[in-house]
Scaffold this motif. Structure first.
Motif, PDB file in Angstrom:
ATOM      1  N   ASP A 115       0.828  -1.199   0.000  1.00  0.00           N
ATOM      2  CA  ASP A 115       0.000   0.000   0.000  1.00  0.00           C
ATOM      3  C   ASP A 115       0.866   1.254   0.000  1.00  0.00           C
ATOM      4  O   ASP A 115       2.044   1.207   0.358  1.00  0.00           O
ATOM      5  N   PRO A 116       0.290   2.401  -0.380  1.00  0.00           N
ATOM      6  CA  PRO A 116       1.023   3.672  -0.222  1.00  0.00           C
ATOM      7  C   PRO A 116       1.363   3.909   1.239  1.00  0.00           C
ATOM      8  O   PRO A 116       0.679   3.424   2.144  1.00  0.00           O
ATOM      9  N   VAL A 117       2.399   4.657   1.469  1.00  0.00           N
ATOM     10  CA  VAL A 117       2.948   4.809   2.809  1.00  0.00           C
ATOM     11  C   VAL A 117       1.941   5.415   3.781  1.00  0.00           C
ATOM     12  O   VAL A 117       1.928   5.080   4.966  1.00  0.00           O
ATOM     13  N   TRP A 118       1.044   6.296   3.310  1.00  0.00           N
ATOM     14  CA  TRP A 118       0.136   6.948   4.251  1.00  0.00           C
ATOM     15  C   TRP A 118      -0.906   5.980   4.800  1.00  0.00           C
ATOM     16  O   TRP A 118      -1.535   6.253   5.811  1.00  0.00           O
ATOM     17  N   ASN A 119      -1.105   4.830   4.174  1.00  0.00           N
ATOM     18  CA  ASN A 119      -2.002   3.826   4.738  1.00  0.00           C
ATOM     19  C   ASN A 119      -1.396   3.138   5.955  1.00  0.00           C
ATOM     20  O   ASN A 119      -2.094   2.434   6.684  1.00  0.00           O
ATOM     21  N   TYR A 120      -0.084   3.295   6.140  1.00  0.00           N
ATOM     22  CA  TYR A 120       0.592   2.680   7.275  1.00  0.00           C
ATOM     23  C   TYR A 120       0.782   3.641   8.439  1.00  0.00           C
ATOM     24  O   TYR A 120       1.280   3.240   9.486  1.00  0.00           O
TER      25      TYR A 120
END
Length: 610
Positions: free
Chosen positions: A442-447
């Motif tokens: 996933d894109p980093v902002w989902n983490y």
């Protein structure tokens, strides 16, 4: 399992088995306090109810022991170890009350023979690691992943690989293996034979974790009751708090030293150590041949002014190549902070002279020390003013041509971020959207961890994100694994929870000045060192990895990027990885840190899954 972590405790070994309870515990001891047999673990409490193994140090154990004796709650102590004090506290106050009064770094396991249940607990800031996993019908735990790897059928956790390629580390509670989790900092968890199996997946595990200390509550409490004194008041309080933290961490029955980079944080720790002893303080540093990365001469000058006994070593590219094969064992999860190399070399240098060392780690996250804290808000101020309906198509256009221009691709990923926290995550990541290199990421902002909505201000929100993830899972993990690999205990005064709580009460203006962070620390250091010895731009503990991957490390990297090695991680997008490597080799852009993450992942797989 015990043998696999002998490096964490080469001085002694102990076992406890309760066949009726279905419990076995092992301990490896690195003798620091009370070197006699009275410090042997596993240790039984005076009543025999509790059996304890733990890794770490309780710095305030002398005061806690005196308090037990003053109130008549102390047993007849056999020795002087903090382990014995810890057990006496548990018997007199209970587990949770004991955890709340401890000042230290620790991972603890306590077997309650009466209730037939096991407690696992970890220190507030995450200085000491604690892994928990399941093997068939057994719950297993350890200070490192190695003892678990010796038992596990090898299965990667795909989401963890995505997180790793984004950040260069795997944030708690995740680990690289399916069904294995890290107990988060400031947490504890009970296990019994009846309910342990309910915690086998991430949701069951997280649902049952309890907190005895919360970074969220600490941050919000500091904002609700801010420090109202003058700058001089703040300086005096910082001098006292940090000085006390340093003095507590000098408690040792063996020789100790300090890691000295020549920067503000380590110089301050060295200066305060010097002020709390009549003897010589031993300082140690690592340098580089490349001038842009070398701070050894600054460390030397600071040590000379403080009157320290100084030792230094130079990290050559050839020496780095020799170290790299050891990294997959030292960091038993994939780990891609390139400063792991000098940190490990520094630990080896220290171990030749001392058994305990203090470091300046953690100051940047508490006092706005990173350049990103100033650059990211400025960029977001420009990007964030654009409406999302305009940002999205611009981002898509930039992302589509990511291999033609890596910088434009990074810009595109940042523009895609839904909010400032997502943008900050993309800004500091090695790969803002690991999905281009790895199927399913996933894109980093989902983490990103959720920042409390009531925590206002971009400075506070950036520091909170770093203290939740980057600090425990990168910085402190790096220091713990590198030092423990050579049987060296590393202590970090800036992680004293009293200092952390006080730092959150400070106005941001006390931490920044004219586009630079750590203002208060700079002013305090002027009390101990001439300003010209430390007043310069921050360099960090970096390594010229991009240059080395085009030079001395190139053959090693190309062997790892061969087809047989790539097959160990079938979700990797091989064509994209090869393209990235070629663009880096041609000098079209520097993808050194992203490639280092990919290469350390492949090296780790090759070592643990030959």
């Amino acid at each position: 399992m015990s043998q696999s972590i002998q490096h964490r405790g080469p001085d002694d070994e102990g076992f406890y088995v309760d066949e009726a309870g279905g419990v076995a515990m092992a301990h490896r001891r690195l003798s620091i306090l009370d070197l006699s047999e009275h410090g042997h673990q596993p240790m039984h409490s005076a009543s025999g109810r509790y059996v304890l193994v733990y890794n770490g140090e309780i710095y305030n154990h002398p005061e806690l022991r005196m308090e037990l004796e003053r109130t008549g709650q102390a047993p007849e102590f056999r020795g002087n170890s903090d382990t014995e004090t810890l057990l006496a506290l548990i018997e007199s106050r209970g587990i949770e009350s004991t955890l709340k009064c401890l000042n230290g770094m620790f991972a603890i396991a306590v077997w309650d023979r009466q209730e037939r249940r096991l407690l696992l607990a970890r220190d507030r800031m995450g200085e000491k690691p604690l892994y928990v996993g399941w093997l068939n019908n057994c719950m297993v735990f350890a200070s490192e992943l190695k003892p678990l790897l010796s038992h596990y059928s090898f299965e990667l956790e795909p989401q963890s690989v995505g997180r790793f390629l984004s950040f260069g580390y795997i944030p708690a509670p995740w680990s690289i293996l399916k069904g294995v989790f890290k107990l988060p900092p400031g947490c504890f968890q009970w296990y019994s034979i009846d309910d342990a199996m309910q915690k086998r997946d991430i949701n069951g595990f997280v649902a049952d974790v309890k907190r005895y200390w919360s970074l969220e509550e600490t941050a919000l409490a500091g904002r609700r009751q801010p420090f109202t004194g003058s700058m001089n008041d703040a300086l005096d309080q910082l001098d006292g708090l940090l000085g006390d933290a340093v003095e507590k961490r000098m408690l040792s029955d063996v020789s100790l030293g300090v890691c000295l980079s020549g920067g503000i944080d380590s110089s301050l720790v060295a200066a305060l150590m010097r002020s709390h002893t009549n003897g010589k303080v031993k300082t140690f540093s690592i340098g580089f041949r490349e001038d842009a990365f070398n701070e050894a001469h600054h460390a030397r000058a600071a040590a000379r002014h403080l009157g320290c006994e100084h030792t230094e070593a130079i990290l050559e590219p050839g020496a780095a190549l020799d170290l790299i094969p050891e990294m997959a064992s030292v960091y038993d999860e994939p780990f891609a902070d390139v400063s792991q190399l000098p940190t490990y070399l520094l630990s080896r240098l220290l171990k030749e002279h001392v058994k305990v060392a203090l470091s300046g780690d953690g100051a940047d996250e508490l006092f706005l020390g990173y350049t990103r804290y100033f650059v990211a808000p400025r960029l977001w101020h420009g990007y964030g003013r654009l409406p999302r309906r305009l940002r999205r198509p611009a981002a898509s256009m930039l992302i589509r041509g990511w291999m033609r221009n890596y910088r434009f691709w990074n810009l595109g990923q940042r523009l895609s971020a839904p909010d400032f926290e997502g943008f900050f995550g993309a800004f500091v990541s090695l790969c803002p959207n690991a999905g281009v290199l790895y199927h399913g990421a996933d894109p980093v902002w989902n983490y990103q961890d959720v920042v409390p909505g009531s925590l206002k201000g971009q400075d506070a929100r950036m520091m909170y994100l770093d203290q939740m993830g980057y600090l425990p899972d990168d910085i402190l993990a790096k220091v713990d694994r590198a030092s423990m690999a050579v049987s060296l205990e590393m202590r970090t005064p800036f992680m004293d929870h009293g200092l952390v709580e006080w730092a959150w009460s400070l106005p941001d203006d006390y931490k920044r000045e004219k586009g630079r962070g750590k203002w208060l620390l700079r002013m305090l250091l002027e009390r101990y060192l001439p300003k010209q010895l430390f007043d310069r731009p921050k360099q960090g503990f970096g390594v010229p990895i991009g240059v080395w991957l085009r030079g001395p490390l190139k053959p090693w990297a190309e062997e790892l990027l061969s087809e047989p090695n790539m097959q160990r991680c079938p979700r990797l997008k091989r064509e994209a990885v090869f393209e990235l490597w070629q663009y880096h080799q041609r000098g079209q852009f520097d993808a050194g840190h992203t490639l280092w993450a990919l290469l350390t992942l492949l090296a780790w797989l090759k070592y643990w899954k030959p």
